[in-house]
Design an enzyme around this catalytic site. Structure first.
Site, PDB file in Angstrom:
ATOM      1  N   HIS A   1     -21.552   9.092  -9.512  1.00  0.00           N
ATOM      2  CA  HIS A   1     -20.891   9.481  -8.273  1.00  0.00           C
ATOM      3  C   HIS A   1     -21.936   9.476  -7.167  1.00  0.00           C
ATOM      4  O   HIS A   1     -22.871  10.275  -7.193  1.00  0.00           O
ATOM      5  CB  HIS A   1     -20.283  10.875  -8.428  1.00  0.00           C
ATOM      6  CG  HIS A   1     -19.497  11.343  -7.233  1.00  0.00           C
ATOM      7  ND1 HIS A   1     -18.308  10.757  -6.846  1.00  0.00           N
ATOM      8  CD2 HIS A   1     -19.717  12.357  -6.355  1.00  0.00           C
ATOM      9  CE1 HIS A   1     -17.836  11.399  -5.793  1.00  0.00           C
ATOM     10  NE2 HIS A   1     -18.675  12.357  -5.462  1.00  0.00           N
TER      11      HIS A   1
ATOM     12  N   ASP B   1     -15.685   6.560 -11.512  1.00  0.00           N
ATOM     13  CA  ASP B   1     -16.351   7.601 -10.748  1.00  0.00           C
ATOM     14  C   ASP B   1     -16.306   8.931 -11.507  1.00  0.00           C
ATOM     15  O   ASP B   1     -15.230   9.430 -11.842  1.00  0.00           O
ATOM     16  CB  ASP B   1     -15.669   7.733  -9.387  1.00  0.00           C
ATOM     17  CG  ASP B   1     -16.356   8.739  -8.497  1.00  0.00           C
ATOM     18  OD1 ASP B   1     -16.138   9.939  -8.711  1.00  0.00           O
ATOM     19  OD2 ASP B   1     -17.116   8.334  -7.596  1.00  0.00           O
TER      20      ASP B   1
ATOM     21  N   SER C   1     -19.229  10.724  -1.135  1.00  0.00           N
ATOM     22  CA  SER C   1     -18.213  11.639  -1.634  1.00  0.00           C
ATOM     23  C   SER C   1     -17.266  12.064  -0.497  1.00  0.00           C
ATOM     24  O   SER C   1     -16.646  11.213   0.140  1.00  0.00           O
ATOM     25  CB  SER C   1     -18.872  12.842  -2.307  1.00  0.00           C
ATOM     26  OG  SER C   1     -17.946  13.581  -3.066  1.00  0.00           O
TER      27      SER C   1
END
Length: 399
Positions: free
Chosen positions: A337, A270, A174
């Protein structure tokens, strides 16, 4: 206790033990106390931190450094909200965490990297380790020092043996995946010239797409992040010379300038990007996208068309990575994610597959030059191996 009850309890214990085995090892927190004298501190002024599990055997001179994620803060009020949490203070971080996925020390679940030195660098600055503002406003006592944290932690790790690395991977999830992209060449420059150094960003390829209302929400947000944290001087110079600093926070504008080999792991759908870039709350006041953003199976036909358009934009943005053997990508169609830190999605028989290959095997083959790997998945819901992927965003705050 009756025999049936004893058997149930024994089965439960076995299941728990198997789960802990799959999750990996428990690793203590290390505070970099001497970083304080360098001004390399979290938002609240506390020292930066990392978790470190030493390599063994043939992996003693090989290193994985994983940069933790957790979103960004765009202004003083936003950063004050993080200051009293683990995303802004090492005082709020747990002492021990489990290493799993690419950090797992079990050969069965991480055959290529299980015996390496494995590090998880905690995230407490809110700028993907790019900020550096000297002044500290006494009214809020916020320190914007992400770039200094990166330097101080790397200096500490070099003294721990990273300076002798023969193999090294910079990775992250991330906001940590974005860090991996932005700091990739810098990381390589710190290591011996003969070392095999590569970067593997996970779920960090955030694209500059318009939201469902047609607004440039994420572009404006990134511009504020860069301005607040004074990040411009720590973004790739080749990009800054051509574009505004905020635009140089987007991987599509910097990845072509990276000389270090890089392998992008990401979903084309995502879940964080769909929830925060494509359909943020500000663009959906009537909350029509609420169910769709939580589960793509709940999307209407019109919403699915918009999602397919988003995937096309993502594919275009990631295409600038290129297709040379030193570059690679695993772009699946799973609504998730971050996939490299979980054993469930990294290297198991029922992990997401592309070209009959798991993420762990694809990254390992690419790193050791056994075979190149660069694949983009078909459109949702075409990939049956995505069925076990879970979209869990509790550690990745929205914007």
């Amino acid at each position: 206790m009756e025999k049936a009850g004893i058997i149930q309890w024994l089965n439960l214990i076995v299941c728990v033990l198997l789960l802990l085995e799959a999750e990996g090892s428990l690793v203590p927190l290390t505070l970099v106390e001497n970083a304080i004298s360098q001004g390399a501190v979290c938002l609240d002024g506390s020292p930066p931190a990392y978790h470190f599990d030493k390599g063994v055997g043939e992996g003693i001179n090989s290193w994985i450094v994983h940069m933790e994620g957790g979103g960004w803060c765009k202004d003083v009020n936003d950063c004050l909200g993080r200051k009293k949490s683990r995303l802004g203070s090492s005082n709020q971080m747990v002492e021990d965490i489990y290493f799993s996925g690419i950090l797992n020390n079990d050969r069965q679940y991480n055959p290529d990297f299980y015996n390496w030195n494995r590090v998880l660098v905690r995230y407490c600055d809110g700028s993907s380790f790019t900020g550096d503002v000297e002044e500290v406003d006494p009214t809020n006592n916020l320190y914007f020092r992400g770039a200094r944290i990166f330097s101080a932690v790397m200096e500490d790790l070099l003294a721990q043996g990273l300076e002798k690395a023969e193999n090294a991977i910079l990775t992250g999830c991330s906001a940590g995946g974005l860090t991996t992209i932005l700091q990739c060449d810098n990381f390589k420059s710190l290591l011996p010239s003969g070392a095999n150094v590569k970067c593997v960003p996970d779920a960090g390829y955030f694209i500059n797409a318009k939201d469902i209302s047609g607004a440039h929400f994420i572009e404006e947000f990134y511009s504020k992040v860069v301005s607040t944290h004074g990040s411009a001087k720590n973004l790739p110079a080749a990009c800054i010379s051509k574009l505004t600093p905020g635009l140089c926070f987007f991987p599509e504008n910097v990845v072509s300038h990276i000389s270090t080999p890089i392998f992008v792991v990401n979903s084309a759908y995502d879940s964080w990007q769909i929830q925060n870039i494509l359909a943020p709350g500000a663009a959906d006041p009537s909350d029509k996208w609420h169910s769709c953003k939580l589960d793509l199976r709940s999307c209407s036909s019109d919403q699915l068309r918009i999602l397919q358009d988003f995937k096309e934009e993502f594919e275009k943005a990631v295409s600038v990575v290129g297709d040379s053997p030193s570059k690679g990508m695993f772009i699946d169609a799973c609504f998730t994610h971050c996939q490299t830190l979980s054993t469930e999605t990294w290297f198991k028989a029922d992990s997401p597959h592309l070209a009959n290959t798991t993420i762990g095997k694809a990254v390992g083959d690419w790193f050791y030059d056994r075979s190149p790997f660069s694949h983009v998945d078909c459109n949702y819901p075409c990939n049956p191996t995505c069925q076990n992927s879970v979209s869990d965003l509790k550690d990745h705050p929205g914007i």
